[in-house]
Design an enzyme around this catalytic site. Structure first.
Site, PDB file in Angstrom:
ATOM      1  N   LYS A  92       0.835  -1.206   0.000  1.00 42.47           N
ATOM      2  CA  LYS A  92       0.000   0.000   0.000  1.00 42.47           C
ATOM      3  C   LYS A  92       0.869   1.256   0.000  1.00 42.47           C
ATOM      4  O   LYS A  92       0.659   2.165  -0.784  1.00 42.47           O
ATOM      5  CB  LYS A  92      -0.934   0.006   1.214  1.00 42.47           C
ATOM      6  CG  LYS A  92      -1.882   1.198   1.248  1.00 42.47           C
ATOM      7  CD  LYS A  92      -2.755   1.218   2.488  1.00 42.47           C
ATOM      8  CE  LYS A  92      -3.786   0.144   2.473  1.00 42.47           C
ATOM      9  NZ  LYS A  92      -4.753   0.264   3.603  1.00 42.47           N
ATOM     10  N   GLU A 105      10.178  -5.704   4.024  1.00 42.61           N
ATOM     11  CA  GLU A 105      10.394  -7.000   3.377  1.00 42.61           C
ATOM     12  C   GLU A 105      10.026  -6.940   1.899  1.00 42.61           C
ATOM     13  O   GLU A 105      10.757  -7.441   1.036  1.00 42.61           O
ATOM     14  CB  GLU A 105       9.573  -8.085   4.081  1.00 42.61           C
ATOM     15  CG  GLU A 105       9.937  -8.318   5.533  1.00 42.61           C
ATOM     16  CD  GLU A 105       9.094  -7.475   6.484  1.00 42.61           C
ATOM     17  OE1 GLU A 105       9.016  -7.846   7.669  1.00 42.61           O
ATOM     18  OE2 GLU A 105       8.516  -6.454   6.047  1.00 42.61           O
ATOM     19  N   GLY A 128      -5.199  -4.825   5.279  1.00 42.82           N
ATOM     20  CA  GLY A 128      -4.407  -5.793   4.528  1.00 42.82           C
ATOM     21  C   GLY A 128      -4.963  -7.195   4.583  1.00 42.82           C
ATOM     22  O   GLY A 128      -5.036  -7.900   3.571  1.00 42.82           O
ATOM     23  N   ARG A 129      -5.372  -7.645   5.755  1.00 39.04           N
ATOM     24  CA  ARG A 129      -5.861  -9.019   5.898  1.00 39.04           C
ATOM     25  C   ARG A 129      -7.278  -9.190   5.367  1.00 39.04           C
ATOM     26  O   ARG A 129      -7.816 -10.300   5.393  1.00 39.04           O
ATOM     27  CB  ARG A 129      -5.765  -9.462   7.357  1.00 39.04           C
ATOM     28  CG  ARG A 129      -6.460  -8.540   8.339  1.00 39.04           C
ATOM     29  CD  ARG A 129      -6.005  -8.841   9.766  1.00 39.04           C
ATOM     30  NE  ARG A 129      -6.511  -7.892  10.741  1.00 39.04           N
ATOM     31  CZ  ARG A 129      -5.949  -6.725  11.030  1.00 39.04           C
ATOM     32  NH1 ARG A 129      -4.861  -6.339  10.377  1.00 39.04           N
ATOM     33  NH2 ARG A 129      -6.453  -5.937  11.962  1.00 39.04           N
ATOM     34  N   HIS A 158      -2.376 -38.106  11.146  1.00 46.69           N
ATOM     35  CA  HIS A 158      -1.175 -38.880  11.463  1.00 46.69           C
ATOM     36  C   HIS A 158      -0.103 -38.000  12.106  1.00 46.69           C
ATOM     37  O   HIS A 158       1.071 -38.370  12.139  1.00 46.69           O
ATOM     38  CB  HIS A 158      -0.642 -39.546  10.199  1.00 46.69           C
ATOM     39  CG  HIS A 158      -1.606 -40.541   9.629  1.00 46.69           C
ATOM     40  ND1 HIS A 158      -1.592 -41.868   9.958  1.00 46.69           N
ATOM     41  CD2 HIS A 158      -2.654 -40.383   8.774  1.00 46.69           C
ATOM     42  CE1 HIS A 158      -2.567 -42.501   9.330  1.00 46.69           C
ATOM     43  NE2 HIS A 158      -3.230 -41.612   8.598  1.00 46.69           N
ATOM     44  N   LYS A 215       8.758  -3.654  13.571  1.00 47.99           N
ATOM     45  CA  LYS A 215       9.238  -3.048  12.319  1.00 47.99           C
ATOM     46  C   LYS A 215      10.228  -1.930  12.601  1.00 47.99           C
ATOM     47  O   LYS A 215      11.278  -1.813  11.959  1.00 47.99           O
ATOM     48  CB  LYS A 215       8.055  -2.497  11.523  1.00 47.99           C
ATOM     49  CG  LYS A 215       7.155  -3.532  10.885  1.00 47.99           C
ATOM     50  CD  LYS A 215       6.060  -2.830  10.091  1.00 47.99           C
ATOM     51  CE  LYS A 215       5.153  -3.804   9.396  1.00 47.99           C
ATOM     52  NZ  LYS A 215       4.086  -3.115   8.627  1.00 47.99           N
TER      53      LYS A 215
END
Length: 542
Positions: free
Chosen positions: A207, A213, A269-270, A386, A506
């Site tokens: 954005k 990153e 964002g999510r 499993h 951050k």
């Protein structure tokens, strides 16, 4: 002043009710109500929710609904759909529902019809995606694009990556689609090692176009591409597009702002996979497939907004979660899709739920006096059976489960799907009813082994069913959990739409990065961090 959650009479009624029913076994509930498995099932937006294997009854549901009403969940829902600024710490509307609103729907926020803006972006995305899919978008050397690399992190990665994996059968498999998120260089290297830069399109999703990153990986991609294409800076405009709101930074990177697809500060964002963040999804599925995804979102939005709470899938799923988290004190929640294509769905939900509701402060800035988001985890069945199902069946922790399954497989091969569905139904039954010591003894098991082979049962689960995993079904499923998160945040009285806890790390990372790589620094961290920095510099010869 509104009562705090734990001061409300509805809360105290639930405390008393929990004391009366907490030791009741699902065997007893089913025995006393033979129709329970038929009655405790609701449907909406192409999904079916069977909640009969949960440790509750009609009285529990009525009390939970009363708590939701006392928490003004209805008012909060309408406020969201009206575009009110529910994100109070950032003074923003919460309008991911506008991303899938039908064309012609009018919703004005700050003087703009946001739905019209959304459809303008969707049209631009569709034109671009079609050009790529039809081989009309050429790279710098004239070769058509055959590979898409989406660079983002958090919501700019988890949603699109999950959607692509979930909908692979519906994607154009002639295109290679990869996702790079981790700042660990290994992620970029492995995702691009077999790609031809001349045939690769990079989508940089950020954005602000400043995310550490994402921009580190974007610069690495830029160098990788220019190194292979003779260093001609003009190549950037043909091989990079941006999903961002920062036109100046996009232009400075070398991307033509005409190839920038925007979104808005009212998109968290999510909650953004159905915005321009989903450009890679649209390229893979085509505009029709992407609009089918949006239709599924929209169907669940309508169900959520208009259905009475007692038959409302997101509301009921949220209330069941409240029941376990706040009254049974469960610390985690497992989401177990019995569909390999939903392999990334639990990871997607981890951000959606824990970043949204992992809060310890109420909307008015007070410390909460109750538990909020549980730890969300899981992986596809039958693999998980499993691995960790042993703990679900016989461990000391109570872990509520959401099972997800579909009637029709993507690949109808032999009896695979019958066995898959047999497993999900068997696991739900086994968790609920277990196997008593008497039943184990009746099987002829040696007395010394009876305690080891007995299962207490009374382990709760919800079963979410759909006809088939399609783009539309995925949209409904994601919106189901989005609205579940919203309802729980409303009841807990927290802001589900900020993430300040992410910011501190951050800021510190930016500072420490300079101390790791630059001239010998004067360190002013705690002794453990200072030592780790000195150790790293020593190993790297700095």
């Amino acid at each position: 002043m509104a009562l705090r959650l734990t001061d409300r009479p509805e809360w105290h009624a639930l405390v008393a009710h929990h004391g009366a029913v907490r030791d009741r076994h699902l065997r007893q509930w089913f025995a006393e109500d033979p129709s329970r498995g038929e009655r405790m099932v609701i449907e909406g937006a192409g999904l079916v929710l069977d909640y009969s294997r949960n440790r509750l009854d009609d009285r529990t549901v009525a009390l939970l609904v009363a708590l939701a009403r006392a928490s003004d969940v209805e008012g909060r829902i309408e406020a969201m759909f009206r575009g009110e600024r529910l994100n109070v710490t950032e003074q923003r509307a919460v309008l991911h529902v506008a991303l899938r609103a039908a064309r012609g729907t009018r919703l004005v926020v700050d003087g703009r019809d946001v739905v019209a803006d959304v459809h303008n972006v969707l049209e631009r995305m569709a034109r671009f995606a079609t050009a790529v899919r039809e081989g009309r978008w050429h790279g710098h050397t004239g070769k058509p694009v055959r590979a898409i690399v989406n660079i983002g992190i958090g919501g700019s990665d988890l949603g699109p990556a999950m959607a692509y994996e979930a909908l692979r059968p519906w994607a154009d498999r002639r295109l290679v689609v990869r996702f790079v998120s981790n700042v660990d260089a290994s992620d970029f290297v492995e995702k691009t090692r077999d790609l031809d830069p001349a045939e690769t399109l990079v989508i940089v999703s950020s954005k602000t176009f400043t995310t550490l990153e994402t921009m580190t990986n974007a610069r690495t991609a830029r160098a990788w591409l220019l190194g292979a294409l003779g260093g001609d800076e003009r190549a950037i405009a043909r091989h990079f597009v941006a999903v961002s709101t920062n036109a100046e930074a996009v232009r400075a990177f070398g991307i033509d702002p005409e190839n920038m697809f925007g979104f808005w500060d009212w998109v968290g964002g999510r909650f953004s996979m159905d915005s321009a963040i989903g450009l890679s999804t649209m390229i893979a599925l085509g505009p029709e497939g992407f609009h089918a995804l949006l239709a599924g979102f929209r169907a669940m939005d309508e169900h959520f907004r208009t259905t009475p709470f007692e038959r409302n899938l997101p509301v009921l799923l949220a209330l069941i979660g409240i029941w376990y988290r706040n009254f049974f004190a469960t610390a985690s929640h497992a989401v177990l899709p019995y569909d390999q294509y939903l392999e990334r769905f639990p990871a997607y939900l981890q951000q959606l739920e824990m970043e949204s509701n992992g809060k310890s402060v109420t909307l008015d800035g007070q410390s909460v006096g109750w538990d909020t988001a549980p730890v969300v985890w899981g992986q596809p069945g039958t693999n998980g059976q499993h691995a960790f199902y042993q703990m679900l069946h016989q461990g000391t922790a109570l872990v509520p489960v959401d099972f997800i399954a579909f009637a029709r497989p993507a690949h109808a091969i032999g009896d695979h799907h019958d066995l898959l569905l047999a497993n999900v139904l068997a696991q739900a039954e086994a968790l609920a009813f277990g196997k008593t010591a008497e039943e184990v003894q009746a099987d002829g098991v040696a007395p010394a082994l009876v305690p080891h082979r007995s299962f207490a049962g009374n382990r709760p689960s919800s079963l979410i069913l759909g006809e088939q995993l399609t783009p539309e079904t995925l949209g409904s499923l994601v919106a189901l959990y989005e609205h579940k998160v919203f309802v729980q945040g409303a009841i807990w009285g927290i802001n589900s739409f900020d993430q300040w806890g992410v910011e501190l790390g951050k800021v510190l990372a930016q500072r420490i990065a300079g101390e790791l790589a630059g001239p010998s620094p004067t360190l002013a961290h705690d002794s453990a961090t200072n030592r780790a920095i000195r150790w790293y510099r020593s190993v790297r010869g700095r």
